[in-house]
Write an enzyme that holds these catalytic residues in place. Structure first.
Site, mmCIF file in Angstrom:
data_model
loop_
_atom_site.group_PDB
_atom_site.id
_atom_site.type_symbol
_atom_site.label_atom_id
_atom_site.label_comp_id
_atom_site.label_asym_id
_atom_site.label_seq_id
_atom_site.Cartn_x
_atom_site.Cartn_y
_atom_site.Cartn_z
ATOM 1 N N ARG A 119 0.952 -1.221 0.029
ATOM 2 C CA ARG A 119 0.128 -0.061 0.058
ATOM 3 C C ARG A 119 0.767 1.194 0.076
ATOM 4 N NH1 ARG A 119 -3.173 -3.363 3.399
ATOM 5 N NH2 ARG A 119 -4.994 -4.021 2.342
ATOM 6 N N LYS A 141 2.614 11.442 -10.627
ATOM 7 C CA LYS A 141 1.621 10.555 -11.429
ATOM 8 C C LYS A 141 2.551 9.185 -12.060
ATOM 9 C CE LYS A 141 -0.915 12.879 -14.433
ATOM 10 N NZ LYS A 141 -1.627 13.563 -15.541
ATOM 11 N N GLU A 183 8.075 18.958 -23.852
ATOM 12 C CA GLU A 183 7.309 19.309 -22.585
ATOM 13 C C GLU A 183 7.865 20.841 -21.977
ATOM 14 O OE1 GLU A 183 4.956 17.771 -21.149
ATOM 15 O OE2 GLU A 183 5.059 15.708 -22.034
ATOM 16 N N LYS A 225 6.436 22.972 -13.070
ATOM 17 C CA LYS A 225 5.738 21.965 -12.571
ATOM 18 C C LYS A 225 5.412 21.941 -11.091
ATOM 19 C CE LYS A 225 3.844 17.632 -13.588
ATOM 20 N NZ LYS A 225 4.877 16.421 -13.944
ATOM 21 N N GLU A 235 -4.931 16.721 -9.706
ATOM 22 C CA GLU A 235 -5.475 17.103 -11.262
ATOM 23 C C GLU A 235 -6.795 17.262 -11.087
ATOM 24 O OE1 GLU A 235 -3.523 15.630 -15.112
ATOM 25 O OE2 GLU A 235 -5.349 14.165 -14.577
ATOM 26 N N ARG A 239 -3.856 21.648 -12.398
ATOM 27 C CA ARG A 239 -3.041 20.515 -13.217
ATOM 28 C C ARG A 239 -3.323 20.177 -14.537
ATOM 29 N NH1 ARG A 239 0.052 16.006 -9.670
ATOM 30 N NH2 ARG A 239 1.275 15.372 -11.432
ATOM 31 N N ASN A 243 -1.904 18.970 -19.241
ATOM 32 C CA ASN A 243 -2.081 17.900 -20.557
ATOM 33 C C ASN A 243 -2.255 18.650 -21.646
ATOM 34 O OD1 ASN A 243 -2.614 15.489 -18.978
ATOM 35 N ND2 ASN A 243 -4.256 16.404 -17.953
ATOM 36 N N HIS A 246 -1.632 16.657 -24.992
ATOM 37 C CA HIS A 246 -1.646 15.075 -24.596
ATOM 38 C C HIS A 246 -2.909 14.445 -24.968
ATOM 39 C CE1 HIS A 246 1.553 16.810 -22.176
ATOM 40 N NE2 HIS A 246 2.043 15.456 -21.788
ATOM 41 N N HIS A 250 -1.802 11.418 -27.037
ATOM 42 C CA HIS A 250 -2.010 10.146 -26.479
ATOM 43 C C HIS A 250 -2.570 9.285 -27.433
ATOM 44 C CE1 HIS A 250 -1.416 11.196 -21.988
ATOM 45 N NE2 HIS A 250 -0.131 11.053 -22.413
ATOM 46 N N HIS A 263 7.010 10.043 -27.074
ATOM 47 C CA HIS A 263 5.923 10.862 -26.507
ATOM 48 C C HIS A 263 6.199 12.238 -26.609
ATOM 49 C CE1 HIS A 263 3.067 11.890 -23.324
ATOM 50 N NE2 HIS A 263 4.017 12.495 -22.757
#
Length: 357
Positions: A119, A141, A183, A225, A235, A239, A243, A246, A250, A263
């Site tokens: 956990r 993330k 980025e 960031k 997010e 935040r 994206n 993205h 993606h 990427h």
């Protein structure tokens, strides 16, 4: 060396940016605890694993390594399971540390293993690619890909520290290095027009891997960031602006089997598409997309969709994106360079931009 503190609900952690940090164990070994699993890939391990392992041996720390294949194709549930198996075989307990030595794929997968094992155990990120140093390693993330989409399985799990040694960027091939610059450009586009202009003026030194320019670019990106993560760790609001590009990107990665584009290359194309959509919807002045294209191309990044990519397939994949709500496609759009917003976008307008590109 420059240090940025990332503040989150659970506390704060440092991001170190500098030259030669892997050879300065006094900086990063303080963040390790218990037994250590070093996760790397078969490219990075050949360059840096022995150096890191020597420090762990000198400390008398019990450790082992897991070396994955390089590339986005390795970010799978099966390899996440391999990381968990390696922790079990190491006899790792709740005081153990996962050390992610590699790019964004390694960092995401190793971080997810750390988030899942017992956990949650600590992870120290040692990003060795530009993309990972300015984005993936900072903010917590983590996750792996599913055959139906990128990063569909994962968790938020903040690192204990991030060690970004810009000397490791020298070993990148030109394509991987340039992919990371997407980025960097993103931060200027969505948050800081002055930084965007600085990148325009410093594109040549950045392309030439000049240490001063590179250190400033990485440090400024990390600061952006960190500010976003502090304001919106999970997010729920601001935040989501990170994206930018993205959702398109993606979908492009998934449609091409994660094998055709890096990427950052997919994100670069996605940022241009999102800006063209912003212009179509009247959100941003016409000409903004061309300014973005000019900078991205100066940094040797692609800016257009290949003609053989099925546009309807991209649209279908965008509908699956985890940021969507109530089956509506949510995208980050520009209001001007340096300011962005999240909008629910009409499918017909998205289709029009895809078909024009």
């Amino acid at each position: 060396m420059k240090v940025t503190q990332v503040r989150t609900a659970g506390g704060s952690y440092p991001v170190y940016v500098g030259q030669g940090l892997l050879s300065m164990p006094s900086i990063w070994q303080r963040h390790l605890d218990g037994r250590v699993l070093v996760v790397s890939d078969d490219t990075v391990a050949g360059l840096y694993l022995e150096r890191v392992g020597r420090v762990l041996d000198e400390e008398g720390r019990r450790w082992r390594s897991l070396v994955l294949p390089a590339g986005e194709e390795a970010k799978t549930v099966a390899n996440w399971q391999r990381a968990l198996d390696a922790l079990v075989e190491l006899g790792a307990q709740r005081d153990a540390t996962v050390l992610a030595l590699g790019g964004g794929v390694v960092g995401d997968l190793a971080g997810f293993a750390a988030a899942s094992y017992m956990r949650g155990i600590r992870v120290v990120q040692m990003p060795t690619t530009l993309l990972a140093q300015v984005d993936a390693a900072v903010g917590g993330k983590t996750g792996v890909n599913h055959t139906s989409g990128k990063n569909l399985i994962g968790a938020f799990h903040q690192p204990a520290a991030v060690v970004a040694d810009i000397d490791t960027l020298i070993s990148l091939d030109d394509r991987d290095y340039c992919a990371g610059l997407a980025e960097v450009v993103k931060y200027g586009a969505i948050r800081d027009e002055r930084f965007f202009s600085w990148l325009e003026s410093r594109a040549e030194p950045i392309n030439a891997h000049m240490p001063d320019a590179l250190l400033e670019a990485v440090h400024a990106s990390v600061q952006h960031k960190a500010e976003v993560v502090a304001a919106d760790e999970r997010e729920a609001g601001e935040r989501a602006l990170l994206n930018f590009g993205h959702t398109f990107g993606h979908a492009l990665e998934t449609a091409t089997g994660y094998a055709r584009f890096r990427h950052g290359e997919a994100v670069a194309i996605g940022m241009v598409l999102a800006t063209r959509l912003s212009e179509l919807l009247g959100k941003v002045r016409v000409g903004t997309a061309e300014r973005l294209v000019h900078l991205l191309e100066h940094l040797k990044l692609p800016t257009a969709l290949p003609g053989d990519v099925d546009r309807e397939r991209l649209l279908a994949l965008m509908r699956l994106d985890k940021k969507n709500r109530a089956d509506r496609i949510r995208l980050v759009l520009l209001e001007e360079l340096g300011r962005a917003t999240v909008e629910t976008c009409p499918t017909d307008d998205i289709r029009e931009v895809l078909e024009r590109s």
